[in-house]
Enzyme design. Structure first.
Site, PDB file in Angstrom:
ATOM      1  N   ASP A   9      75.458  20.414 -43.604  1.00 44.66           N
ATOM      2  CA  ASP A   9      74.372  18.731 -43.277  1.00 44.66           C
ATOM      3  C   ASP A   9      73.370  19.817 -43.964  1.00 44.66           C
ATOM      4  O   ASP A   9      72.905  20.401 -45.746  1.00 44.66           O
ATOM      5  CB  ASP A   9      74.093  18.189 -43.010  1.00 44.66           C
ATOM      6  CG  ASP A   9      72.879  16.904 -42.817  1.00 44.66           C
ATOM      7  OD1 ASP A   9      72.686  16.857 -43.856  1.00 44.66           O
ATOM      8  OD2 ASP A   9      72.101  16.688 -42.077  1.00 44.66           O
ATOM      9  N   PHE A  17      74.267   8.467 -44.464  1.00 44.94           N
ATOM     10  CA  PHE A  17      75.289   9.317 -42.738  1.00 44.94           C
ATOM     11  C   PHE A  17      76.470   8.156 -42.862  1.00 44.94           C
ATOM     12  O   PHE A  17      77.009   7.569 -42.781  1.00 44.94           O
ATOM     13  CB  PHE A  17      74.152   8.631 -41.694  1.00 44.94           C
ATOM     14  CG  PHE A  17      74.230   9.105 -40.567  1.00 44.94           C
ATOM     15  CD1 PHE A  17      73.637   9.826 -39.861  1.00 44.94           C
ATOM     16  CD2 PHE A  17      75.433   8.961 -39.655  1.00 44.94           C
ATOM     17  CE1 PHE A  17      73.919  11.153 -38.763  1.00 44.94           C
ATOM     18  CE2 PHE A  17      75.317   9.058 -38.044  1.00 44.94           C
ATOM     19  CZ  PHE A  17      74.605  10.550 -37.896  1.00 44.94           C
ATOM     20  N   ASP A  66      80.322  11.792 -35.201  1.00 47.24           N
ATOM     21  CA  ASP A  66      79.793  10.188 -34.740  1.00 47.24           C
ATOM     22  C   ASP A  66      77.996   9.995 -35.266  1.00 47.24           C
ATOM     23  O   ASP A  66      77.171  10.496 -35.396  1.00 47.24           O
ATOM     24  CB  ASP A  66      79.629  10.954 -32.925  1.00 47.24           C
ATOM     25  CG  ASP A  66      78.326  12.696 -32.644  1.00 47.24           C
ATOM     26  OD1 ASP A  66      77.963  12.986 -33.731  1.00 47.24           O
ATOM     27  OD2 ASP A  66      77.120  11.542 -32.380  1.00 47.24           O
ATOM     28  N   ARG A  97      83.804   8.101 -33.524  1.00 51.15           N
ATOM     29  CA  ARG A  97      85.002  10.076 -33.852  1.00 51.15           C
ATOM     30  C   ARG A  97      86.148   9.757 -34.093  1.00 51.15           C
ATOM     31  O   ARG A  97      86.718  10.645 -34.628  1.00 51.15           O
ATOM     32  CB  ARG A  97      84.730  11.002 -32.425  1.00 51.15           C
ATOM     33  CG  ARG A  97      83.122  11.421 -32.787  1.00 51.15           C
ATOM     34  CD  ARG A  97      83.093  12.112 -31.728  1.00 51.15           C
ATOM     35  NE  ARG A  97      82.238  13.186 -31.075  1.00 51.15           N
ATOM     36  CZ  ARG A  97      80.516  14.146 -31.711  1.00 51.15           C
ATOM     37  NH1 ARG A  97      80.995  14.334 -32.832  1.00 51.15           N
ATOM     38  NH2 ARG A  97      79.944  13.853 -30.934  1.00 51.15           N
TER      39      ARG A  97
HETATM   40  P1  IMP Z   1      73.109  20.904 -39.956  1.00 51.16           P
HETATM   41  O1  IMP Z   1      72.709  22.302 -38.418  1.00 51.16           O
HETATM   42  O2  IMP Z   1      72.052  20.188 -40.207  1.00 51.16           O
HETATM   43  O3  IMP Z   1      74.049  21.235 -41.205  1.00 51.16           O
HETATM   44  O4  IMP Z   1      74.023  19.145 -39.182  1.00 51.16           O
HETATM   45  C1  IMP Z   1      75.258  19.634 -38.706  1.00 51.16           C
HETATM   46  C2  IMP Z   1      75.129  18.988 -37.540  1.00 51.16           C
HETATM   47  O5  IMP Z   1      74.564  17.885 -37.704  1.00 51.16           O
HETATM   48  C3  IMP Z   1      77.131  18.206 -37.993  1.00 51.16           C
HETATM   49  O6  IMP Z   1      77.908  19.285 -37.225  1.00 51.16           O
HETATM   50  C4  IMP Z   1      76.770  17.000 -37.225  1.00 51.16           C
HETATM   51  O7  IMP Z   1      77.241  17.234 -35.960  1.00 51.16           O
HETATM   52  C5  IMP Z   1      75.742  16.370 -37.988  1.00 51.16           C
HETATM   53  N1  IMP Z   1      75.651  15.804 -38.894  1.00 51.16           N
HETATM   54  C6  IMP Z   1      74.499  15.525 -39.632  1.00 51.16           C
HETATM   55  N2  IMP Z   1      74.796  15.023 -40.598  1.00 51.16           N
HETATM   56  C7  IMP Z   1      75.869  14.131 -40.461  1.00 51.16           C
HETATM   57  C8  IMP Z   1      75.764  12.560 -40.626  1.00 51.16           C
HETATM   58  O8  IMP Z   1      76.255  12.103 -41.733  1.00 51.16           O
HETATM   59  N3  IMP Z   1      76.916  12.029 -39.341  1.00 51.16           N
HETATM   60  C9  IMP Z   1      77.136  12.170 -38.792  1.00 51.16           C
HETATM   61  N4  IMP Z   1      77.107  13.672 -38.295  1.00 51.16           N
HETATM   62  C10 IMP Z   1      76.337  14.531 -38.965  1.00 51.16           C
END
Ligand code: IMP
Ligand code: MG
Length: 177
Positions: free
Chosen positions: A95, A144, A151, A157
């Site tokens: 993300d 999302f 989750d 999940r």
């Molecule tokens: P980042 O550090 O922003 O890249 O986020 C990574 C983590 O955020 C992932 O491993 C997910 O646990 C959570 N995450 C990000 N986007 C989503 C989503 O759309 N649904 C569920 N979890 C998300």
């Protein structure tokens, strides 16, 4: 809830990841580390499509989003020894990229002989870091998503497909503390 990727599409994506990984490593021994808990379903499916000598470990991260954005804790007590190993780090979704960036930084200090990363999903237009995962199964829009390991408040999940949460879903919560 709107289905974004059904079971057949997910399996095809995991198969594509597995063949990219096979193309890079051949029959070399490999260590796969899954970032918990989101990668649990991907990890289980992916490892059964690989046939090189394989070690599997996990690392737990949790990020406190919203109020304390960016505070990330990493618990690596259950991770395997990765020194002098070829390692792939697995996560459910890329993300902002902060999670992967921080886990990679930590793992590099342990001296793996090589380190790559693979994710099921990459959200477009969200990245805050320079790194990108080496293997990506699906690029998805900025929505999302839940299911297949991902989750919302620790729920959903277990859905076998990937779905976008809609505003009606955000209001209902089935578990109370
Ligand atoms: P980042 O550090 O922003 O890249 O986020 C990574 C983590 O955020 C992932 O491993 C997910 O646990 C959570 N995450 C990000 N986007 C989503 C989503 O759309 N649904 C569920 N979890 C998300
Ligand atoms: Mg996660």
């Amino acid at each position: 809830m709107k289905v974004l990727l059904d079971q057949r599409q997910l399996q095809a994506g995991v198969e594509a990841l597995a063949s990219e990984i096979r193309a890079v490593y051949g029959h070399r021994p490999l260590t796969i580390i899954g970032i918990m808990t989101g990668s649990v379903v991907l990890l289980a499916d992916l490892i059964r499509k690989l046939d090189m000598p394989l070690r599997v470990g996990v690392v737990q991260t949790s990020s406190y989003r919203g109020t304390e954005r960016g505070a990330l804790t990493i618990n690596s007590e259950m991770m395997l020894d990765i020194t002098d190993r070829d390692v792939i780090l697995i996560d459910d979704i890329f993300d902002t990229g902060q999670t992967l960036k921080e886990v990679i930084t930590l793992m590099k200090t342990l001296g793996p002989s090589s380190l790559r990363s693979a994710v099921l999903l990459k959200k477009s237009g969200r990245q805050e870091v320079k790194i990108i995962p080496d293997f990506v199964a699906f690029d998805i829009p900025d929505e999302f998503v839940v299911g297949y390991g991902l989750d919302y408040n620790d729920e959903y999940r277990n859905l076998p497909y990937l779905a976008c949460l809609e505003s009606a879903d955000l209001q209902s919560t089935h578990f109370h503390s």
